[in-house]
Design an enzyme around this catalytic site. Sequence first.
Site, mmCIF file in Angstrom:
data_model
loop_
_atom_site.group_PDB
_atom_site.id
_atom_site.type_symbol
_atom_site.label_atom_id
_atom_site.label_comp_id
_atom_site.label_asym_id
_atom_site.label_seq_id
_atom_site.Cartn_x
_atom_site.Cartn_y
_atom_site.Cartn_z
ATOM 1 N N GLU A 105 0.837 -1.206 0.000
ATOM 2 C CA GLU A 105 0.000 0.000 0.000
ATOM 3 C C GLU A 105 0.876 1.261 0.000
ATOM 4 O O GLU A 105 0.561 2.251 -0.677
ATOM 5 C CB GLU A 105 -0.936 -0.015 1.209
ATOM 6 N N GLU A 125 -3.864 -9.693 4.063
ATOM 7 C CA GLU A 125 -4.731 -9.322 5.188
ATOM 8 C C GLU A 125 -5.844 -10.320 5.461
ATOM 9 O O GLU A 125 -6.247 -10.508 6.618
ATOM 10 C CB GLU A 125 -5.323 -7.922 4.955
#
Length: 699
Positions: A105, A125
């Site tokens: 990210e 995640e």
Amino acid sequence: MSADYQVHGDVAVITLNNPPVNGMGLETRRAVVAGIAQAQADAAVKAVVITGHGKAFSGGADVREFGSPKAFQEPNLLSVIACVENCSKPVVAAMHTVVMGGGLELALGCHYRICAPGTSISMPEVKLGLIPGAGGTQRLPRALGVEPALNMIVSGEAIKSDMLSMLPGQKLFDQMAMSPQSLMDEALAYAREVADVRPLPKVRDLPCKHPLGDAYFQFARNMVKGMAKNYPAPPKAVDAVEMATKKKFDEGMMYEREQFINLMWTPESRALRHLFGAQRAASKIADVPSDTPVRDIKLVAIIGAGTMGGGIAMNFLNAGIAVKMIETKQEALDRGVATIKKNYEDRVKKGKLKEDKAAQRMALLSTTLSYDDIKNADLVIEAVFEDMGVKEAVFKQLDAVMKPGAILASNTSTLDLNKIANFTKRPQDVVGLHFFSPANVMKLLEVVRGKDTAKDVLATAMDVAKKIKKIAVLSGVCDGFIGNRMIDQYGRQAGFLLDEGCTPAQVDRALEKFGWAMGPFRMGDLAGNDIGWAIRKRQYAENPTRRYSKTADLLCEQGRFGQKTGAGWYDYKPGKRDAIPNKDVEAMIAKHRESLGIKPRKISDEEIVQRLNFALVNEAAHILAEGIASKASDIDMVYISGYGFPIFRGGPMNYADELGLFNVVQAMQRFATNPHDDAEFWKPAPLLAELAAEGKTFN
């Protein structure tokens, strides 16, 4: 240091430096923001490169901050990415080795990305019950394309940069470096090349559409629902990526963040995050320092070429470690080698292993009928019949021939390791390595510490476990160690339920609906009912007053040992594992129930689930108090990796914590009033009673 700042001519380099994987902890986040501010203020700096020190660009969130206020303290990762994205000078991410989660990210927030070949890229995640929470569901579909991005997000699996760079239209990488070694030189050159380009490109500004729109996302939801029915994160990931295609970027970001926060508080995410930490904690032994020297293991000898011995051998062969198997008869050796060879051939046929790799592994295997031929092995593992007399003969022989410093390991599942060690003159070199069947598949390895086991032997055992890709959990010495001691109480409750009115199928269905991989009776048939029978016979002799349902003994007296005989609690057709209920077995149970004078009653699934699971929890509390297990999370790892306890519930101790220990104790007190159960067992273990009274938890 959490990040280093250096200036190379007209380019500032911010190097994440938070070992081992440059997790984006609070200090690292602060250092990145400070580095960007410093570069902005320096007129001589024309561009910025962000990279990672050592063997990772960034592994994402710093797991040491899980559950602490630091995880949310400003600057959070969203703020860091906004700072990078809004920098007035171009920021280039120099990606290498490992780029995961928040690290990816961060890279997506940079204006440009250059990547070394062979880099592992992932958004893992979902494996923690979450979705990306710092723009991953919004930026990755824009940079990579909707379908490949969604596949990465819902699977959590890593993909090599080389493959991703070949996707048509991808904007994840602006440039691929020639090699990992040349990455920084190429990144600096690229930063200078784009230093004056304006406007600065932002991934958030890229278009994000799917040509089939609603139809594709409905298909994706259906697929995810079938694959992850007990996990809320994957469907939410589909929703978030769909938002990227239908809403403005900032709206999509708000939706992603809301779902991320909501998922963080689900029991499933708490369970998965607990297990993430538990697995890492399991390898640490309180009184064995991490820098304890380990013994060099280059040759492993295995006593016994049966199913267990052959499976153990494959673990070492797979890791490139030479193995010498010993048996008493040539036919037994030939059978063992043939089984190993067939296992490898089957993997080759299924495309899971290359033929040359299989050949390399088989070349590491040798056999012998003489103990004298294994005397130079660094580690010897006994995998013979579970009988103390047999073990005694083996260990006395090993003591006589093995070189000084060799580690002598027993694969015993229940027997006293201290007695076994005392058959030798070197008890400090004796350790338990309890593999679970099938040993080449099951992840769990109980490392059993005898009273004299040396610290370097324990350190070596944990190191070897890592090399053969096992999850090692330390256990003290007791009957059954951690896993089998607990499963004994679980099995006792299953037997009492049959006496009181259940069928094997009803009990199994209830536990499987709860999430167990298989119920206790299907598990017994798979393992072999004769194994449990032999253990019970020994326990009857040692403690004649201990209560068991006799149904399992009656079953074994009929020769119904399980899948290997085609008949156990269920019937099995040749070559198939489908469990078919047997009317004669149910009639045998009913007849035995009648002989006890018990009138059958209707028993709810809730009672079945609670009695079996709370039996595990209560016995585990005794195990913790006795120091057999050093921490509750170790027990959770044993049951997740070795017994099929549902992962999304985080192990029996985490499950009890989630329910509340007060509620567990209340249920146990109800079970103690059942005249057909064992009231003494349902007396809460002192540790459990104490924690419940104080409102505390195991973990």
